[in-house]
Design a protein around this motif. Structure first.
Motif, PDB file in Angstrom:
ATOM      1  N   ARG A  74      16.442   2.225  15.897  1.00 58.86           N
ATOM      2  CA  ARG A  74      15.610   1.169  15.337  1.00 58.86           C
ATOM      3  C   ARG A  74      16.014   0.914  13.891  1.00 58.86           C
ATOM      4  O   ARG A  74      16.291   1.849  13.136  1.00 58.86           O
ATOM      5  CB  ARG A  74      14.134   1.554  15.395  1.00 58.86           C
ATOM      6  N   GLU A  75      16.027  -0.365  13.492  1.00 64.26           N
ATOM      7  CA  GLU A  75      16.458  -0.714  12.144  1.00 64.26           C
ATOM      8  C   GLU A  75      15.283  -0.656  11.168  1.00 64.26           C
ATOM      9  O   GLU A  75      14.164  -1.076  11.478  1.00 64.26           O
ATOM     10  CB  GLU A  75      17.081  -2.119  12.117  1.00 64.26           C
ATOM     11  N   TYR A  76      15.564  -0.171   9.972  1.00 63.80           N
ATOM     12  CA  TYR A  76      14.555  -0.043   8.926  1.00 63.80           C
ATOM     13  C   TYR A  76      15.118  -0.592   7.612  1.00 63.80           C
ATOM     14  O   TYR A  76      16.338  -0.627   7.412  1.00 63.80           O
ATOM     15  CB  TYR A  76      14.151   1.423   8.717  1.00 63.80           C
ATOM     16  N   VAL A  77      14.205  -0.983   6.718  1.00 69.88           N
ATOM     17  CA  VAL A  77      14.593  -1.468   5.403  1.00 69.88           C
ATOM     18  C   VAL A  77      14.055  -0.520   4.341  1.00 69.88           C
ATOM     19  O   VAL A  77      12.952   0.027   4.483  1.00 69.88           O
ATOM     20  CB  VAL A  77      14.089  -2.908   5.162  1.00 69.88           C
ATOM     21  N   LEU A  78      14.838  -0.298   3.293  1.00 69.96           N
ATOM     22  CA  LEU A  78      14.455   0.629   2.230  1.00 69.96           C
ATOM     23  C   LEU A  78      13.563  -0.078   1.216  1.00 69.96           C
ATOM     24  O   LEU A  78      13.897  -1.154   0.719  1.00 69.96           O
ATOM     25  CB  LEU A  78      15.706   1.166   1.530  1.00 69.96           C
ATOM     26  N   GLU A  79      12.428   0.529   0.914  1.00 70.24           N
ATOM     27  CA  GLU A  79      11.496   0.012  -0.087  1.00 70.24           C
ATOM     28  C   GLU A  79      11.311   1.051  -1.190  1.00 70.24           C
ATOM     29  O   GLU A  79      11.123   2.238  -0.917  1.00 70.24           O
ATOM     30  CB  GLU A  79      10.134  -0.298   0.540  1.00 70.24           C
ATOM     31  N   ASN A  80      11.374   0.613  -2.434  1.00 68.21           N
ATOM     32  CA  ASN A  80      11.184   1.512  -3.567  1.00 68.21           C
ATOM     33  C   ASN A  80       9.701   1.722  -3.848  1.00 68.21           C
ATOM     34  O   ASN A  80       8.876   0.812  -3.678  1.00 68.21           O
ATOM     35  CB  ASN A  80      11.856   0.951  -4.816  1.00 68.21           C
ATOM     36  N   ALA A  81       9.367   2.918  -4.312  1.00 66.19           N
ATOM     37  CA  ALA A  81       7.995   3.220  -4.703  1.00 66.19           C
ATOM     38  C   ALA A  81       7.618   2.429  -5.961  1.00 66.19           C
ATOM     39  O   ALA A  81       8.485   1.935  -6.692  1.00 66.19           O
ATOM     40  CB  ALA A  81       7.842   4.716  -4.967  1.00 66.19           C
ATOM     41  N   ILE A  82       6.311   2.319  -6.201  1.00 65.06           N
ATOM     42  CA  ILE A  82       5.804   1.624  -7.386  1.00 65.06           C
ATOM     43  C   ILE A  82       5.025   2.599  -8.254  1.00 65.06           C
ATOM     44  O   ILE A  82       4.130   3.300  -7.768  1.00 65.06           O
ATOM     45  CB  ILE A  82       4.881   0.451  -6.999  1.00 65.06           C
TER      46      ILE A  82
ATOM     47  N   ALA B 186       0.831  -1.200   0.000  1.00 63.13           N
ATOM     48  CA  ALA B 186       0.000   0.000   0.000  1.00 63.13           C
ATOM     49  C   ALA B 186       0.870   1.257   0.000  1.00 63.13           C
ATOM     50  O   ALA B 186       0.620   2.209  -0.756  1.00 63.13           O
ATOM     51  CB  ALA B 186      -0.927  -0.005   1.215  1.00 63.13           C
ATOM     52  N   GLU B 187       1.912   1.264   0.819  1.00 65.43           N
ATOM     53  CA  GLU B 187       2.762   2.445   0.915  1.00 65.43           C
ATOM     54  C   GLU B 187       3.623   2.632  -0.323  1.00 65.43           C
ATOM     55  O   GLU B 187       3.896   3.762  -0.737  1.00 65.43           O
ATOM     56  CB  GLU B 187       3.624   2.370   2.168  1.00 65.43           C
ATOM     57  N   ARG B 188       4.038   1.535  -0.955  1.00 61.93           N
ATOM     58  CA  ARG B 188       4.826   1.663  -2.189  1.00 61.93           C
ATOM     59  C   ARG B 188       3.980   2.275  -3.299  1.00 61.93           C
ATOM     60  O   ARG B 188       4.479   3.090  -4.086  1.00 61.93           O
ATOM     61  CB  ARG B 188       5.370   0.297  -2.610  1.00 61.93           C
ATOM     62  N   LEU B 189       2.708   1.916  -3.369  1.00 59.49           N
ATOM     63  CA  LEU B 189       1.809   2.522  -4.350  1.00 59.49           C
ATOM     64  C   LEU B 189       1.553   3.994  -4.020  1.00 59.49           C
ATOM     65  O   LEU B 189       1.576   4.858  -4.900  1.00 59.49           O
ATOM     66  CB  LEU B 189       0.488   1.760  -4.399  1.00 59.49           C
ATOM     67  N   ARG B 190       1.311   4.255  -2.743  1.00 55.66           N
ATOM     68  CA  ARG B 190       1.046   5.644  -2.334  1.00 55.66           C
ATOM     69  C   ARG B 190       2.255   6.526  -2.610  1.00 55.66           C
ATOM     70  O   ARG B 190       2.128   7.661  -3.100  1.00 55.66           O
ATOM     71  CB  ARG B 190       0.693   5.707  -0.852  1.00 55.66           C
ATOM     72  N   ALA B 191       3.443   6.008  -2.302  1.00 53.35           N
ATOM     73  CA  ALA B 191       4.658   6.773  -2.541  1.00 53.35           C
ATOM     74  C   ALA B 191       4.848   7.050  -4.026  1.00 53.35           C
ATOM     75  O   ALA B 191       5.231   8.160  -4.423  1.00 53.35           O
ATOM     76  CB  ALA B 191       5.872   6.016  -1.985  1.00 53.35           C
ATOM     77  N   GLY B 192       4.565   6.048  -4.853  1.00 49.91           N
ATOM     78  CA  GLY B 192       4.688   6.260  -6.293  1.00 49.91           C
ATOM     79  C   GLY B 192       3.781   7.373  -6.778  1.00 49.91           C
ATOM     80  O   GLY B 192       4.182   8.220  -7.581  1.00 49.91           O
ATOM     81  N   GLY B 193       2.545   7.402  -6.279  1.00 51.47           N
ATOM     82  CA  GLY B 193       1.610   8.442  -6.665  1.00 51.47           C
ATOM     83  C   GLY B 193       1.984   9.805  -6.139  1.00 51.47           C
ATOM     84  O   GLY B 193       1.641  10.835  -6.743  1.00 51.47           O
ATOM     85  N   ALA B 194       2.709   9.850  -5.024  1.00 53.01           N
ATOM     86  CA  ALA B 194       3.098  11.116  -4.406  1.00 53.01           C
ATOM     87  C   ALA B 194       4.450  11.625  -4.886  1.00 53.01           C
ATOM     88  O   ALA B 194       4.908  12.680  -4.452  1.00 53.01           O
ATOM     89  CB  ALA B 194       3.120  10.967  -2.882  1.00 53.01           C
ATOM     90  N   GLY B 195       5.099  10.852  -5.765  1.00 50.31           N
ATOM     91  CA  GLY B 195       6.396  11.275  -6.266  1.00 50.31           C
ATOM     92  C   GLY B 195       7.542  11.036  -5.305  1.00 50.31           C
ATOM     93  O   GLY B 195       8.604  11.650  -5.421  1.00 50.31           O
ATOM     94  N   ILE B 196       7.343  10.139  -4.333  1.00 53.04           N
ATOM     95  CA  ILE B 196       8.388   9.793  -3.365  1.00 53.04           C
ATOM     96  C   ILE B 196       9.101   8.542  -3.877  1.00 53.04           C
ATOM     97  O   ILE B 196       8.468   7.498  -4.041  1.00 53.04           O
ATOM     98  CB  ILE B 196       7.777   9.527  -1.976  1.00 53.04           C
ATOM     99  N   PRO B 197      10.386   8.589  -4.168  1.00 48.16           N
ATOM    100  CA  PRO B 197      11.044   7.456  -4.825  1.00 48.16           C
ATOM    101  C   PRO B 197      11.227   6.226  -3.946  1.00 48.16           C
ATOM    102  O   PRO B 197      11.243   5.101  -4.439  1.00 48.16           O
ATOM    103  CB  PRO B 197      12.402   8.034  -5.242  1.00 48.16           C
ATOM    104  N   ALA B 198      11.366   6.419  -2.635  1.00 48.80           N
ATOM    105  CA  ALA B 198      11.596   5.295  -1.730  1.00 48.80           C
ATOM    106  C   ALA B 198      11.352   5.750  -0.295  1.00 48.80           C
ATOM    107  O   ALA B 198      11.258   6.951  -0.018  1.00 48.80           O
ATOM    108  CB  ALA B 198      13.016   4.754  -1.883  1.00 48.80           C
ATOM    109  N   PHE B 199      11.261   4.770   0.603  1.00 50.48           N
ATOM    110  CA  PHE B 199      11.025   5.096   2.012  1.00 50.48           C
ATOM    111  C   PHE B 199      11.567   3.964   2.877  1.00 50.48           C
ATOM    112  O   PHE B 199      11.752   2.834   2.410  1.00 50.48           O
ATOM    113  CB  PHE B 199       9.525   5.296   2.283  1.00 50.48           C
ATOM    114  N   PHE B 200      11.811   4.265   4.133  1.00 50.07           N
ATOM    115  CA  PHE B 200      12.259   3.258   5.089  1.00 50.07           C
ATOM    116  C   PHE B 200      11.078   2.776   5.926  1.00 50.07           C
ATOM    117  O   PHE B 200      10.231   3.574   6.336  1.00 50.07           O
ATOM    118  CB  PHE B 200      13.336   3.831   6.004  1.00 50.07           C
ATOM    119  N   THR B 201      11.023   1.467   6.164  1.00 49.47           N
ATOM    120  CA  THR B 201       9.960   0.878   6.975  1.00 49.47           C
ATOM    121  C   THR B 201      10.544  -0.218   7.868  1.00 49.47           C
ATOM    122  O   THR B 201      11.505  -0.894   7.466  1.00 49.47           O
ATOM    123  CB  THR B 201       8.847   0.278   6.089  1.00 49.47           C
ATOM    124  N   PRO B 202       9.979  -0.435   9.044  1.00 52.41           N
ATOM    125  CA  PRO B 202      10.459  -1.526   9.888  1.00 52.41           C
ATOM    126  C   PRO B 202       9.942  -2.893   9.447  1.00 52.41           C
ATOM    127  O   PRO B 202      10.469  -3.924   9.877  1.00 52.41           O
ATOM    128  CB  PRO B 202       9.922  -1.160  11.276  1.00 52.41           C
TER     129      PRO B 202
END
Length: 261
Positions: free
Chosen positions: A157-165, A104-120
């Motif tokens: 806290r550790e996070y992993v990078l996810e690319n937008a879609i 859900a967040e990868r789709l939302r980020a893609g629509g918002a022009g955010i290339p990637a984000f960190f998530t736990p």
């Protein structure tokens, strides 16, 4: 701008072989069934799908899968489609399974022009470490596996990078819409539809009820028309076609007995 298209076939006519599609819906709830069937009728193949799941056997995206039109699926759930599981395990289909919230967040980020984000989500698992089987070979070995992801410690806290879609096209279904592409979704049918719509470079919406511009209260609009390029009004029969994925109803209690709660 009038975005109304006369038919579903016309609305999807430029979806070519190898296109990527973000498709709304959850199970069979809120799926753009008419648009999916139009893509199937057009004979389009080698599709790369992004959707919560891949329909069921004989409905939704399941009809494209059964016809051998899909090469890759990014999803969070497989369970209700036996053909999906068969193709994946046989090495006929590449599948990227990711946590539902991450999808859900990868789709939302893609629509918002955010290339990637960190998530736990996924830290300490193969989501972060890599090695998840994306495609099997015919002999059952892993032909393609997921790569390792970048991780980072932020405030302890550790996070992993996810690319937008983002996808070439998005197919969604709304309860109401106007000629400008403003959409209103009905209750749980809202699910992944707004997220998928924002992630498509060209978004096509089938609407159960088409209203005149200005008829929708701006406060009730779930998705602004800026995200929608084409609107396809459904016929009454198409709008009423809402299959139930799995019925879970209890048998009626025998007369003279009290049903347990």
């Amino acid at each position: 701008m009038n975005k109304v298209i006369g038919s579903a076939a016309e609305a999807v006519a430029d979806i070519g072989d190898g296109a990527s599609l973000a498709v709304g819906g959850f199970g069979l709830c809120g799926i753009p069934e008419t648009l999916i069937r139009a893509v199937h009728a057009a004979g389009t193949g080698r599709l790369r799908l992004v959707s919560n799941n891949c329909g069921v056997d004989g409905r939704g995206l399941g009809i494209l899968l059964a016809a051998g039109r899909v090469t890759r699926v990014t999803a969070s759930y497989v369970g209700e489609n036996k053909e999906f599981a068969r193709q994946y395990l046989a090495g006929e289909l590449e599948v990227e399974l990711i946590p539902q919230g991450t999808l859900a967040e990868r789709l939302r980020a893609g629509g918002a022009g955010i290339p990637a984000f960190f998530t736990p989500a996924g830290v300490g698992t193969q989501i972060a470490e890599g090695g998840l089987p994306w495609r099997y070979a015919p002999d059952g070995t892993v032909a393609v596996s997921s790569p390792a992801r970048e991780t980072r410690v932020i405030e302890g806290r550790e996070y992993v990078l996810e690319n937008a879609i983002t996808c070439d096209f998005a197919l969604v279904r709304a309860a109401r819409g106007d000629a400008h592409g403003n959409l209103v979704f009905d209750k749980s049918a809202r699910n992944f539809n707004p997220l998928a719509a924002t992630a498509g470079r060209i978004t096509v919406a089938e609407v159960e009820e088409l209203v005149e511009p200005g008829a929708l209260d701006p406060d009730e609009v779930h998705l602004p028309g800026v995200f929608v390029q084409r609107v396809v009004p459904l016929t009454p029969a198409q709008a009423a076609d809402k299959p139930i994925e799995r019925r879970t109803v209890a048998a009626p209690a025998a007369r003279g007995t009290v049903a347990s709660v």
